[in-house]
Design a protein around this motif. Sequence first.
Motif, short mmCIF file in Angstrom:
data_model
loop_
_atom_site.label_atom_id
_atom_site.label_comp_id
_atom_site.label_asym_id
_atom_site.label_seq_id
_atom_site.Cartn_x
_atom_site.Cartn_y
_atom_site.Cartn_z
N GLY A 1 -7.70 5.29 0.90
CA GLY A 1 -7.16 6.26 -0.04
C GLY A 1 -5.91 5.70 -0.69
O GLY A 1 -5.73 4.49 -0.78
N GLY A 2 -5.02 6.61 -1.09
CA GLY A 2 -3.81 6.17 -1.77
C GLY A 2 -4.15 5.75 -3.19
O GLY A 2 -5.28 5.92 -3.66
N SER A 3 -3.19 5.16 -3.87
CA SER A 3 -3.41 4.83 -5.28
C SER A 3 -3.84 3.39 -5.52
O SER A 3 -4.52 3.08 -6.49
CB SER A 3 -2.12 5.12 -6.06
OG SER A 3 -1.05 4.42 -5.45
N THR A 4 -3.45 2.48 -4.61
CA THR A 4 -3.68 1.05 -4.87
C THR A 4 -5.16 0.70 -5.09
O THR A 4 -5.47 -0.07 -6.00
CB THR A 4 -3.09 0.18 -3.74
OG1 THR A 4 -1.75 0.62 -3.50
CG2 THR A 4 -3.08 -1.28 -4.10
N ASP B 1 -9.72 7.53 5.84
CA ASP B 1 -8.92 8.72 6.15
C ASP B 1 -9.04 9.74 5.03
O ASP B 1 -9.56 9.43 3.96
CB ASP B 1 -7.45 8.36 6.41
CG ASP B 1 -6.71 7.93 5.16
OD1 ASP B 1 -7.32 7.29 4.28
OD2 ASP B 1 -5.51 8.24 5.06
N ARG C 1 -7.13 13.68 3.55
CA ARG C 1 -6.16 14.76 3.72
C ARG C 1 -6.89 16.08 3.93
O ARG C 1 -8.04 16.22 3.51
CB ARG C 1 -5.29 14.89 2.46
CG ARG C 1 -4.36 13.70 2.23
CD ARG C 1 -4.94 12.77 1.17
NE ARG C 1 -4.29 11.47 1.18
CZ ARG C 1 -3.26 11.16 0.40
NH1 ARG C 1 -2.79 12.05 -0.44
NH2 ARG C 1 -2.74 9.96 0.46
N ASN D 1 -8.77 11.93 -1.07
CA ASN D 1 -9.20 10.53 -1.19
C ASN D 1 -10.64 10.46 -1.70
O ASN D 1 -11.01 9.55 -2.45
CB ASN D 1 -9.09 9.82 0.16
CG ASN D 1 -7.64 9.50 0.51
OD1 ASN D 1 -6.78 9.48 -0.37
ND2 ASN D 1 -7.37 9.27 1.78
N GLY E 1 -4.70 0.32 2.85
CA GLY E 1 -3.44 0.15 2.11
C GLY E 1 -2.30 0.11 3.11
O GLY E 1 -2.49 0.37 4.30
N LEU E 2 -1.13 -0.20 2.60
CA LEU E 2 0.08 -0.23 3.45
C LEU E 2 1.04 0.84 2.94
O LEU E 2 1.46 0.79 1.77
CB LEU E 2 0.73 -1.61 3.39
CG LEU E 2 2.04 -1.77 4.16
CD1 LEU E 2 1.81 -1.66 5.67
CD2 LEU E 2 2.70 -3.12 3.83
N GLY E 3 1.37 1.79 3.79
CA GLY E 3 2.30 2.84 3.39
C GLY E 3 3.74 2.34 3.43
O GLY E 3 4.04 1.34 4.08
N HIS F 1 2.67 2.59 7.70
CA HIS F 1 1.42 3.22 8.16
C HIS F 1 0.24 2.61 7.43
O HIS F 1 0.38 2.00 6.37
CB HIS F 1 1.47 4.75 8.02
CG HIS F 1 1.17 5.28 6.65
ND1 HIS F 1 2.14 5.73 5.78
CD2 HIS F 1 -0.01 5.49 6.01
CE1 HIS F 1 1.57 6.18 4.68
NE2 HIS F 1 0.26 6.03 4.78
N THR F 2 -0.92 2.82 8.01
CA THR F 2 -2.15 2.44 7.34
C THR F 2 -3.21 3.46 7.72
O THR F 2 -3.11 4.09 8.77
CB THR F 2 -2.59 1.00 7.69
OG1 THR F 2 -3.60 0.61 6.76
CG2 THR F 2 -3.08 0.87 9.12
N ALA F 3 -4.24 3.61 6.84
CA ALA F 3 -5.13 4.77 6.95
C ALA F 3 -4.20 5.98 7.16
O ALA F 3 -3.18 6.10 6.49
CB ALA F 3 -6.15 4.56 8.04
N SER F 4 -4.47 6.86 8.12
CA SER F 4 -3.48 7.91 8.42
C SER F 4 -2.96 7.70 9.85
O SER F 4 -2.82 8.65 10.63
CB SER F 4 -4.05 9.30 8.22
OG SER F 4 -4.14 9.59 6.84
N ARG G 1 -4.19 15.31 8.36
CA ARG G 1 -5.12 14.25 7.94
C ARG G 1 -6.23 14.07 8.98
O ARG G 1 -6.06 14.41 10.14
CB ARG G 1 -4.39 12.90 7.85
CG ARG G 1 -3.10 12.88 7.07
CD ARG G 1 -3.34 12.61 5.63
NE ARG G 1 -2.10 12.36 4.93
CZ ARG G 1 -1.80 11.21 4.31
NH1 ARG G 1 -2.62 10.19 4.36
NH2 ARG G 1 -0.67 11.08 3.65
N LYS H 1 6.99 -2.55 -1.75
CA LYS H 1 6.34 -2.81 -0.46
C LYS H 1 6.78 -4.15 0.15
O LYS H 1 6.36 -4.49 1.26
CB LYS H 1 4.81 -2.84 -0.64
CG LYS H 1 4.18 -1.57 -1.20
CD LYS H 1 3.73 -0.63 -0.11
CE LYS H 1 3.20 0.68 -0.63
NZ LYS H 1 1.81 0.64 -1.07
C1 6PG Z 1 -3.76 7.46 2.00
C2 6PG Z 1 -3.89 6.28 2.88
C3 6PG Z 1 -2.65 5.45 3.06
C4 6PG Z 1 -2.44 4.55 1.87
C5 6PG Z 1 -1.06 3.93 1.91
C6 6PG Z 1 -0.79 3.15 0.65
O1 6PG Z 1 -4.67 8.25 2.04
O2 6PG Z 1 -2.75 7.59 1.32
O3 6PG Z 1 -4.14 6.82 4.02
O4 6PG Z 1 -2.73 4.68 4.23
O5 6PG Z 1 -3.41 3.54 1.83
O6 6PG Z 1 -0.11 4.94 2.03
O7 6PG Z 1 -0.85 4.04 -0.42
P1 6PG Z 1 -0.68 3.55 -1.90
O8 6PG Z 1 -1.84 2.71 -2.22
O9 6PG Z 1 -0.70 4.84 -2.69
O10 6PG Z 1 0.61 2.84 -1.97
#
Ligand code: 6PG
Length: 270
Positions: A51-54, A82, A84, A94, A158-160, A164-167, A198, A221
Amino acid sequence: MKPAARAQTPKPTVRRLDDAETVARAGAGEWVRLARAAAAKKRRFRVALAGGSTPQRLYELLATPLFAGMWDPTAVDFVFGDERAVAPDAPDSNYRMAREALLDPVKAPVTRVHRMEGERADLEAAAADYEALLARVCGTRPRSAGGPPPALDLVLLGLGPDGHTASLFPHAASLRETARWVVATDPPAPPLAPRVRRLTLTLPVLNRAAQVVFVVEGEAKAERLAEVLEGPRDPERLPAQGVAPAQGRLVWLVDRAAASKLAHTEVADG
Ligand code: 6PG
């Protein structure tokens, strides 16, 4: 709960790409390669979406003429890393992002798209049902019958900003899970993440994958990425460090900005 067993740390492949677009292209390239390898073995390609934007651009690219002809969406099982606790059409779902960027454009068969049901009132039950679904999708015994965690072909992550990663969030119990494959979890308080519960795959599943690909972009990041790759090992604080597929390949696709603080990681350009 016992702390998660330390998986054998494979040496990650770190690829430095010029910018967000080339990161997305490299990710789409990995996807196509693995999808074709599964097809060559007459197997469906099992992929967990991040998920996330990347990853959005990566998903969009997979649906463009450049890539769409190189893989067969009807031969893929799409699962999710993961989700929400929101409706599937919510802005921060996601599933919604993946559907709009990838699943609808490539006409992925509905029977092959396995979303996490974040909208359910009982998220623990949703997690248990998703475990059963994973076993069905992967043709293995369910966890309730003693089956091992499913081995996905590709897990995108992705990397938060907090590592964090995933949730799987810093210091969360979900990070120490050794038995369950999917759990409901709470993110930390804002502003690090919106405080919406999540569902997430756990490390036993992530670390069973044949390949894990992280996509990371942007200067914001850079420091965290350097800590994850070069800092002392502390997956409680930096959950992404817990991802170490025992028999799989670990690949980081990072742009120049995100890679700017790496000092001694062996990095391949392009
Ligand atoms: C989510 C993911 C989360 C995401 C990272 C990076 O659903 O948001 O679980 O792990 O991959 O937070 O998010 P960006 O790609 O938005 O920076």
